[in-house]
Design a protein around this motif. Sequence first.
Motif, PDB file in Angstrom:
ATOM      1  N   ARG A 105      41.196  47.048  50.129  1.00  0.00           N
ATOM      2  CA  ARG A 105      40.714  46.803  48.978  1.00  0.00           C
ATOM      3  C   ARG A 105      41.710  46.940  47.668  1.00  0.00           C
ATOM      4  NH1 ARG A 105      34.999  49.065  50.623  1.00  0.00           N
ATOM      5  NH2 ARG A 105      34.224  47.664  51.923  1.00  0.00           N
ATOM      6  N   ARG A 106      41.513  46.398  46.601  1.00  0.00           N
ATOM      7  CA  ARG A 106      42.314  46.438  45.441  1.00  0.00           C
ATOM      8  C   ARG A 106      43.818  45.961  45.718  1.00  0.00           C
ATOM      9  NH1 ARG A 106      38.338  47.192  42.127  1.00  0.00           N
ATOM     10  NH2 ARG A 106      37.012  48.988  42.368  1.00  0.00           N
ATOM     11  N   ARG A 137      25.937  45.893  44.068  1.00  0.00           N
ATOM     12  CA  ARG A 137      27.631  45.803  44.244  1.00  0.00           C
ATOM     13  C   ARG A 137      28.264  45.087  43.127  1.00  0.00           C
ATOM     14  NH1 ARG A 137      27.622  43.440  50.617  1.00  0.00           N
ATOM     15  NH2 ARG A 137      27.165  45.533  51.585  1.00  0.00           N
ATOM     16  N   ASP A 139      31.184  45.966  41.751  1.00  0.00           N
ATOM     17  CA  ASP A 139      32.446  45.667  41.596  1.00  0.00           C
ATOM     18  C   ASP A 139      32.775  44.017  42.322  1.00  0.00           C
ATOM     19  OD1 ASP A 139      33.276  47.982  40.826  1.00  0.00           O
ATOM     20  OD2 ASP A 139      33.977  48.646  42.916  1.00  0.00           O
ATOM     21  N   LEU A 143      33.979  40.774  40.481  1.00  0.00           N
ATOM     22  CA  LEU A 143      35.226  40.015  40.995  1.00  0.00           C
ATOM     23  C   LEU A 143      34.503  38.475  40.980  1.00  0.00           C
ATOM     24  CD1 LEU A 143      37.486  39.324  42.482  1.00  0.00           C
ATOM     25  CD2 LEU A 143      36.275  39.665  44.487  1.00  0.00           C
TER      26      LEU A 143
END
Length: 169
Positions: A105-106, A137, A139, A143
Amino acid sequence: MQPNAVVVRAVDRLDADWAAVSGLLRDYHLQTEREKARHGVAEPGGSGAGLPARYQAEVDGPASVFEEADVVVAEKDGRAVGMMVLQRSGRDIEVKRLWVAPAGRRQGVAAALLAYAREHAERAGADGLRLSVWDWRADALGLYRSQGFAIEPSWEARERLVCLRRPLP
């Protein structure tokens, strides 16, 4: 290829990476079931002692369950760190089971998967991409919005799923 680059590719029906896909699906579904329990979302067939049968079937045999879809993995440093399933849904391609393992992730893995999905949909002559995501969710919702997805009227029967679509040129 650059070091630490994310490589995204379709999994061939005879590919040895089905074990990696199975592991990623297991992690995705287990995490989702834990989150659903925390948020009070009961799923039919869930017992609290494992995965509902339909999700366990995906883990046990992704190649056969997703026989009519394209299964895609994202690799970083030679390890599968993400995946998604792309399936025709009317004039669109639906993104399902998009998952990035915590270790990936990231690092641009989800963005690379979505870029692949866009290219796949364009090659397939689709009008757009669509997906659904649980409303908690944040995040993931951020995105998707940053990637051009907008909230649509729901096509899902399950409450708390947010439906998004990204038109293609």
